[in-house]
Motif scaffolding. Structure first.
Motif, short mmCIF file in Angstrom:
data_model
loop_
_atom_site.label_atom_id
_atom_site.label_comp_id
_atom_site.label_asym_id
_atom_site.label_seq_id
_atom_site.Cartn_x
_atom_site.Cartn_y
_atom_site.Cartn_z
N ASP A 302 5.80 -6.00 -11.95
CA ASP A 302 6.72 -5.01 -11.27
C ASP A 302 5.97 -3.14 -11.71
N LEU A 303 5.31 -2.31 -12.36
CA LEU A 303 4.43 -2.05 -12.90
C LEU A 303 3.54 -1.36 -11.91
N HIS A 304 2.85 -2.56 -11.99
CA HIS A 304 1.59 -2.62 -11.00
C HIS A 304 2.55 -1.96 -9.34
N LEU A 305 3.19 -2.55 -9.44
CA LEU A 305 3.64 -2.49 -8.16
C LEU A 305 3.75 -1.43 -7.95
N THR A 306 4.94 -0.86 -8.57
CA THR A 306 5.13 1.31 -9.13
C THR A 306 4.47 1.54 -8.88
N ALA A 307 3.17 1.48 -9.57
CA ALA A 307 2.01 2.82 -8.92
C ALA A 307 1.71 2.65 -8.07
N ALA A 308 1.38 1.30 -7.43
CA ALA A 308 0.83 1.64 -6.08
C ALA A 308 1.54 1.71 -5.11
N GLN A 309 2.99 1.70 -4.76
CA GLN A 309 4.01 2.38 -4.29
C GLN A 309 4.04 3.46 -4.18
N VAL A 310 4.17 4.05 -5.33
CA VAL A 310 3.17 6.06 -5.27
C VAL A 310 2.23 6.36 -5.56
N LEU A 311 1.65 5.96 -5.17
CA LEU A 311 0.33 5.86 -4.63
C LEU A 311 -0.15 5.93 -2.92
N ALA A 312 0.67 4.66 -2.58
CA ALA A 312 1.03 5.10 -0.70
C ALA A 312 1.54 5.80 -0.83
N ALA A 313 2.88 6.19 -1.04
CA ALA A 313 4.11 7.13 -0.34
C ALA A 313 3.26 8.57 -0.38
N GLY A 314 2.66 9.07 -2.15
CA GLY A 314 1.87 10.08 -1.92
C GLY A 314 0.07 10.45 -0.50
N LEU A 315 -0.12 9.43 -0.66
CA LEU A 315 -1.46 9.21 0.47
C LEU A 315 -0.76 9.06 1.97
N VAL A 316 0.38 8.74 2.56
CA VAL A 316 0.99 8.92 3.66
C VAL A 316 1.53 10.65 3.64
N ASP A 317 1.82 11.03 3.20
CA ASP A 317 2.15 12.99 2.51
C ASP A 317 1.18 13.27 2.86
N LEU A 318 0.33 13.01 1.81
CA LEU A 318 -1.43 13.44 2.68
C LEU A 318 -1.85 12.98 3.79
N ASP A 319 -1.57 12.74 4.37
CA ASP A 319 -2.10 11.92 5.31
C ASP A 319 -3.06 11.22 5.96
N ILE A 320 -3.34 10.84 4.87
CA ILE A 320 -4.63 10.08 4.67
C ILE A 320 -3.97 8.05 4.86
N LEU A 321 -2.63 7.92 4.13
CA LEU A 321 -2.35 6.64 4.81
C LEU A 321 -1.14 6.50 5.91
N ARG A 322 -1.32 5.80 7.07
CA ARG A 322 -0.01 6.11 7.92
C ARG A 322 0.24 4.48 8.07
N THR A 324 4.80 2.85 6.63
CA THR A 324 6.02 2.28 5.32
C THR A 324 5.30 2.27 4.28
N VAL A 325 6.42 2.52 3.00
CA VAL A 325 4.47 2.14 1.87
C VAL A 325 5.57 1.22 1.40
N GLU A 326 6.23 0.48 1.87
CA GLU A 326 5.53 -1.03 2.03
C GLU A 326 5.65 -2.35 2.40
N GLN A 327 5.28 -1.97 4.15
CA GLN A 327 4.24 -2.51 4.89
C GLN A 327 2.88 -1.34 4.25
N LEU A 328 2.57 -0.73 3.63
CA LEU A 328 1.38 -0.66 3.57
C LEU A 328 1.03 -1.45 2.03
N VAL A 329 1.93 -1.50 0.97
CA VAL A 329 1.83 -2.02 -0.34
C VAL A 329 1.39 -3.71 0.14
N GLU A 330 2.15 -3.98 0.95
CA GLU A 330 1.74 -5.39 1.51
C GLU A 330 0.87 -5.32 2.03
#
Ligand code: GLY
Ligand code: MN
Ligand code: MN
Length: 463
Positions: A302-322, A324-330
């Motif tokens: 779950d810590l690994h998935l926490t890191a994945a979620q934080v990174l995905a959310a930040g990359l969405v904010d930076l407009d690198i990923l598009r 939802t965080v949940e879907q991107l990590v899935e």
């Protein structure tokens, strides 16, 4: 070899007695563990540095070459040869068998060859080094497959050892604190040396000089590189250009084998570019979120998935990923940039006990995922007080992943490739610390080394 006990610490002999007592509570057969010996290079006396097997070190405490211990019902017998006249001529007077036996609390001590007659029904763990493994097999009169495919009795022993080595005792933690303290100094030295240096090799030298000066060695081959996207990069020949980021993954190991494992990433000029800083702060947010959440009972996965979620959310904010965080990590979209696990066990080895495959890393009944974003996770257990783990999120632009036509097709809607191109001035960033799980949370053993971007800049630039 350090035989005396530093004041205020549990004695080596007491600690070893407790460890073998705990082993005796778990296995009812005798156990023989070999230390191994140095492999020769081009002639017998020109040897690679000696590193005793970690399972031997755990129960014998001292790095003695070409030795073995036999453990039964809490009793320890030591097997090692006395130095020959030639040994004394070439290598000087060594610590004698009786002295070693007293320091580690052995009930008896014999020449190594005597062990061959004391192995009926004994279990062992095969050492990695070939010559000793052949001796183990010959004396035990049975095949010894690689430690990942052990015979039944050896498998039982390995499981018992994993139970012990997962949870560190006071002496082990004191040793890891020593390794961590020297590693922190080494990283500071690397940062402080950067402005005046032109190659990776010089920075590596500045860092390893600190470790050597403390009579320690490196726990693994240092990574000091401007090509941080190469995950285990052991080349040091690149010139450092203004605008480069250095990634240094360097850890000290104490004389008795206890490891540390730390990574910092810093700008060669002492100033992050805006894009480098955006991603640095994001990796740091993932690092901090994982450490904040670490406590007994929490699943490391779950810590690994926490890191994945934080990174995905930040990359969405930076407009690198598009998306939802949940879907991107899935969909494992984060793993395009963070393809490894959040860390691993740490102890007598970096990636502690991985000579036993996933026996230590994965709880019973669990196995590696096939998923791109989870397959490199090395630890999948609930955390327990006394474990030491690394937390090491990263962001990498790996050409083999990002230029792979199939992955580009797969993630064409999730990645804004044009926006990503604006971040071309960073190749790899990782921030790694060593974390002791305490009864109420977590303690960062390497906390004296700053992580905040401003502090990193100040250390590099000398401000
Ligand atoms: N130093 C290797 C690792 O971080 O896993
Ligand atoms: Mn690590
Ligand atoms: Mn590392």
């Amino acid at each position: 070899m350090q035989l005396s006990n530093p004041p205020g610490r549990p004695t080596l002999a007491d600690t070893l007695r407790q460890r073998r007592q705990r082993l005796a509570e778990r296995v009812q057969f005798p156990v023989a563990l070999w230390s191994g010996r140095s492999a020769s290079r081009n002639f017998p006396a020109n040897v690679h540095p000696f590193r005793a097997s970690s399972h031997f070190l755990y129960f014998a405490g001292l790095p003695i070459a070409n030795a073995a211990v036999r453990l039964e019902a809490g009793r320890l017998e030591l097997f090692m040869d006395a130095a020959t006249a030639a040994d004394r001529l070439w290598h000087g007077e060594a610590t004698g068998r009786d002295q070693v036996a007293a320091a580690i609390g052995a009930a008896a001590a014999y020449p190594l060859s005597h062990l061959a007659d004391r192995l009926d029904g004994a279990a062992t763990i095969p050492v990695m080094e070939t010559a000793t493994r052949q001796q183990q097999a010959a004396w035990l009169k049975r095949e010894l497959p690689a430690a990942k495919a052990l015979q039944a009795i050896d498998q039982q022993l390995a499981s018992a050892i994993v139970e012990l080595r997962l949870i560190h005792d006071e002496l082990a933690i004191a040793e890891m604190r020593r390794a961590a303290a020297v590693t922190v100094k080494a990283h500071r030295a690397g940062m402080q040396a950067t402005l005046g240096t032109t190659t990776e090799a010089e920075i590596r030298a500045a860092m390893e000089a600190v470790i050597t000066a403390h009579n320690m060695s490196t726990a693994y081959s240092s990574i000091v590189t401007v090509q941080g996207e190469v995950l285990h990069n052991n080349a040091y020949d690149h010139a450092i250009q203004p605008g480069d980021l250095l990634l240094a993954d360097v850890g000290a190991e104490t004389e008795s084998g206890w490891a540390s494992d730390v990574t910092r990433s810093w700008p060669a000029t002492g100033r992050f570019s805006p894009t480098q800083r955006d991603i640095y702060d994001l990796v740091l947010a993932a690092h901090d979120a994982c450490i904040q959440a670490a406590q007994p009972g929490i699943e490391y996965r779950d810590l690994h998935l926490t890191a994945a979620q934080v990174l995905a959310a930040g990359l969405v904010d930076l407009d690198i990923l598009r998306g939802t965080v949940e879907q991107l990590v899935e969909q494992d979209a984060h793993a395009l940039f963070f393809p490894h696990g959040i860390g691993h066990l740490l102890g007598l080895d970096v990636h502690d006990m991985e000579d036993l495959g996933d026996l230590a890393g994965y709880a019973a009944g669990r196995s590696r995922s096939e998923r791109f974003g989870l397959g490199y996770l090395r630890l999948d257990r609930p955390l327990q007080a006394g474990m030491v783990v690394t937390i090491e999120p990263g962001f990498y632009q790996v050409p083999a992943l990002l230029h792979d036509p199939e992955r580009r097709r797969q993630y064409q809607d999730q990645v804004n490739w044009e926006r990503l191109a604006q971040f071309a001035d960073l190749r790899g960033i990782r921030i790694e610390d060593d974390v002791l799980i305490t009864p109420t949370g977590a303690e960062i053993l390497t906390q004296d080394l700053p992580t905040a971007a401003d502090q990193i800049e100040a250390l590099v630039s000398g401000d």
